[in-house]
Scaffold this motif. Structure first.
Motif, PDB file in Angstrom:
ATOM      1  N   GLU A 144      -2.844  -8.097   3.767  1.00  0.00           N
ATOM      2  CA  GLU A 144      -2.510  -6.951   3.109  1.00  0.00           C
ATOM      3  C   GLU A 144      -2.769  -7.167   1.547  1.00  0.00           C
ATOM      4  OE1 GLU A 144       0.977  -3.573   2.008  1.00  0.00           O
ATOM      5  OE2 GLU A 144       1.172  -5.144   3.630  1.00  0.00           O
ATOM      6  N   ILE A 145      -2.109  -8.510   0.788  1.00  0.00           N
ATOM      7  CA  ILE A 145      -2.207  -8.610  -0.342  1.00  0.00           C
ATOM      8  C   ILE A 145      -3.632  -9.064  -0.697  1.00  0.00           C
ATOM      9  CG2 ILE A 145      -1.543 -10.308  -2.130  1.00  0.00           C
ATOM     10  CD1 ILE A 145       1.131 -10.350  -0.845  1.00  0.00           C
ATOM     11  N   VAL A 146      -4.365  -9.933   0.016  1.00  0.00           N
ATOM     12  CA  VAL A 146      -5.800 -10.310  -0.287  1.00  0.00           C
ATOM     13  C   VAL A 146      -6.532  -9.269  -0.113  1.00  0.00           C
ATOM     14  CG1 VAL A 146      -7.705 -11.881   0.139  1.00  0.00           C
ATOM     15  CG2 VAL A 146      -5.391 -12.681   0.349  1.00  0.00           C
ATOM     16  N   GLY A 147      -6.421  -8.215   0.784  1.00  0.00           N
ATOM     17  CA  GLY A 147      -7.212  -7.123   0.875  1.00  0.00           C
ATOM     18  C   GLY A 147      -7.261  -6.076  -0.370  1.00  0.00           C
ATOM     19  N   GLN A 148      -5.944  -6.215  -1.186  1.00  0.00           N
ATOM     20  CA  GLN A 148      -5.879  -5.342  -2.315  1.00  0.00           C
ATOM     21  C   GLN A 148      -6.659  -6.050  -3.281  1.00  0.00           C
ATOM     22  OE1 GLN A 148      -1.851  -4.068  -3.221  1.00  0.00           O
ATOM     23  NE2 GLN A 148      -1.426  -4.334  -0.816  1.00  0.00           N
ATOM     24  N   ASP A 149      -6.554  -7.645  -3.430  1.00  0.00           N
ATOM     25  CA  ASP A 149      -6.773  -8.058  -4.329  1.00  0.00           C
ATOM     26  C   ASP A 149      -7.328  -9.402  -4.107  1.00  0.00           C
ATOM     27  OD1 ASP A 149      -7.023  -9.460  -7.159  1.00  0.00           O
ATOM     28  OD2 ASP A 149      -4.824  -9.818  -7.235  1.00  0.00           O
ATOM     29  N   GLU A 150      -8.651  -9.492  -4.072  1.00  0.00           N
ATOM     30  CA  GLU A 150      -9.394 -10.801  -3.535  1.00  0.00           C
ATOM     31  C   GLU A 150      -9.341 -11.789  -4.465  1.00  0.00           C
ATOM     32  OE1 GLU A 150     -13.620 -12.190  -1.328  1.00  0.00           O
ATOM     33  OE2 GLU A 150     -13.470  -9.992  -2.238  1.00  0.00           O
ATOM     34  N   VAL A 163      -2.142  -8.392  -8.103  1.00  0.00           N
ATOM     35  CA  VAL A 163      -1.032  -8.467  -7.119  1.00  0.00           C
ATOM     36  C   VAL A 163      -1.323  -9.900  -6.099  1.00  0.00           C
ATOM     37  CG1 VAL A 163      -2.226  -7.344  -5.100  1.00  0.00           C
ATOM     38  CG2 VAL A 163       0.440  -7.337  -5.428  1.00  0.00           C
ATOM     39  N   ARG A 164      -2.425 -10.411  -6.306  1.00  0.00           N
ATOM     40  CA  ARG A 164      -2.405 -11.610  -5.393  1.00  0.00           C
ATOM     41  C   ARG A 164      -1.782 -12.920  -5.976  1.00  0.00           C
ATOM     42  NH1 ARG A 164      -7.634 -14.461  -2.271  1.00  0.00           N
ATOM     43  NH2 ARG A 164      -6.733 -15.959  -1.377  1.00  0.00           N
ATOM     44  N   ALA A 165      -1.703 -12.634  -7.288  1.00  0.00           N
ATOM     45  CA  ALA A 165      -1.024 -13.918  -8.215  1.00  0.00           C
ATOM     46  C   ALA A 165       0.468 -14.007  -7.638  1.00  0.00           C
ATOM     47  CB  ALA A 165      -1.085 -13.645  -9.658  1.00  0.00           C
TER      48      ALA A 165
END
Length: 362
Positions: free
Chosen positions: A228-234, A239-241
């Protein structure tokens, strides 16, 4: 078997989680552009799992080349990476030859980085063999090698075609490596799911005892959150940070002690305690919250006290963190248990108190 989908703007791929998946060629073949693979593994994993995978592929008429690397974080270097390129070039491997990473996080990172570079991009597949790799490093496309001045500082974002997490492969994992993986599992509860955190507190002994149902649920939940997180911010622009909770401190420990002295998960565990202590200093967590973090990490069989690197060394190594912006350190901290934030408002005095251990009990 459970299958999750990681969806990105330009690609998507399945994450298969289950038992006895290693020789399931039906999960691999759809992702091979040509019937040719190079299996990248290490000297620990090869005697355990290489033969059945290689045999299954050969029975399907898939040409197979094997690259066996030395085992350990200290080998995550240019010299070791070149061993992969040497094997690919000497074997006349094509751009469409698929690299299969059969191993833990180090193998996954290096095989993925090699794939990103070889002929400007070859396909690759992740078959993670450690808990840490299954719940975290195999998913999301981060690939890298280490530099003496910083961990994972040279690499690329490069996504696999498929991730196959065979829970049976965890049976041969040492207790120390299993605990190291639990650090990343705990991370997910702390950063974004208070309900999962509570589940971990109720089931940590079952996880350490390798209860199959508990392990499978933990891997599934972590992969769901990461997808879910990587899908938002590859590319980790936002957010991935948050997935780096404990890592700014943890990477400094690894670099400061020398790569391999502490396992990555052990360093992250101590780093999460320091992140919790920093959050308490900022008034976000209570002393009881910090004690709750410490107790869970202890119960997972992990260190809660960081080594004394000396303030100057701490700051030097943290200064090489990938979250540094315009020379300013940014930390992943906890507004509350189950809610992480990124903050650059940590003063030198706060860091000094935290790193001297003045407000951390163990």
């Amino acid at each position: 078997m459970i299958t999750l989908d990681l969806k990105l703007p330009d690609a998507h791929y399945p994450i298969h989680i289950g038992r006895n998946l290693l020789t399931r060629t039906d999960l691999l073949k759809p992702h091979l552009p040509i019937p040719s693979v190079a299996i990248v593994t290490n000297s620990t994993i090869a005697p355990l799992y290489l033969a059945p995978l290689e045999q299954a592929l050969k029975e399907e008429g898939i040409a197979t080349r094997v690259v066996v690397l030395p085992d350990g974080e200290s080998y995550k270097t240019w010299d070791t990476l070149n061993l992969i390129f040497d094997a690919l070039l000497s074997g006349n491997c094509e751009r469409k030859t698929t690299l299969i990473a059969l191993g833990g996080g180090v193998i996954g990172d290096m095989a993925g980085f090699a794939a990103a570079c070889y002929q400007r991009g070859a396909p690759f597949i992740q078959i993670p063999t450690t808990l840490l790799a299954q719940v975290d490093s195999s998913v999301g496309g981060k690939t890298a090698i280490n530099h003496p001045l910083g961990k994972n500082m040279i690499g690329a974002f490069y996504q696999p075609r498929v991730v196959i997490a065979d829970m049976v492969l965890l049976d041969t994992l040492s207790d120390r490596e299993l605990s190291a993986g639990l650090a990343e599992v705990i991370k997910y509860g702390l950063l974004g799911d208070a309900e999962f955190l509570a589940w971990l507190e109720n089931n940590i002994e079952q996880l350490r005892a390798r209860d199959p149902a508990s392990l499978e649920y933990a891997v599934k939940r972590c992969c769901e959150m990461k997808a879910e997180i990587v899908g938002q911010d590859e590319k980790e622009s936002g957010v991935r940070a948050l997935l780096n909770l404990g890592h700014t401190f943890g990477h400094a420990i690894e670099a400061g002690l020398g790569y391999g002295a502490w396992l990555h998960g052990e360093a992250v565990a101590a780093g999460m305690v320091l992140a919790a202590a920093t959050s308490q200093e900022l008034g976000w967590l209570s002393a009881a919250d910090v004690e709750r973090v410490i107790l869970l990490i202890q119960r997972a069989g992990l260190p809660v006290k960081a080594p004394d690197l000396g303030l100057t060394n701490w700051l030097e190594h943290m200064g090489h963190d990938k979250k540094v912006e315009q020379g300013k350190l940014r930390f992943v901290l906890l507004k509350q248990l189950g809610q992480a934030v990124i903050s650059s408002e940590v003063s030198h005095d706060v860091l000094q108190r935290v790193l001297s251990g003045q407000n951390v009990t163990a």
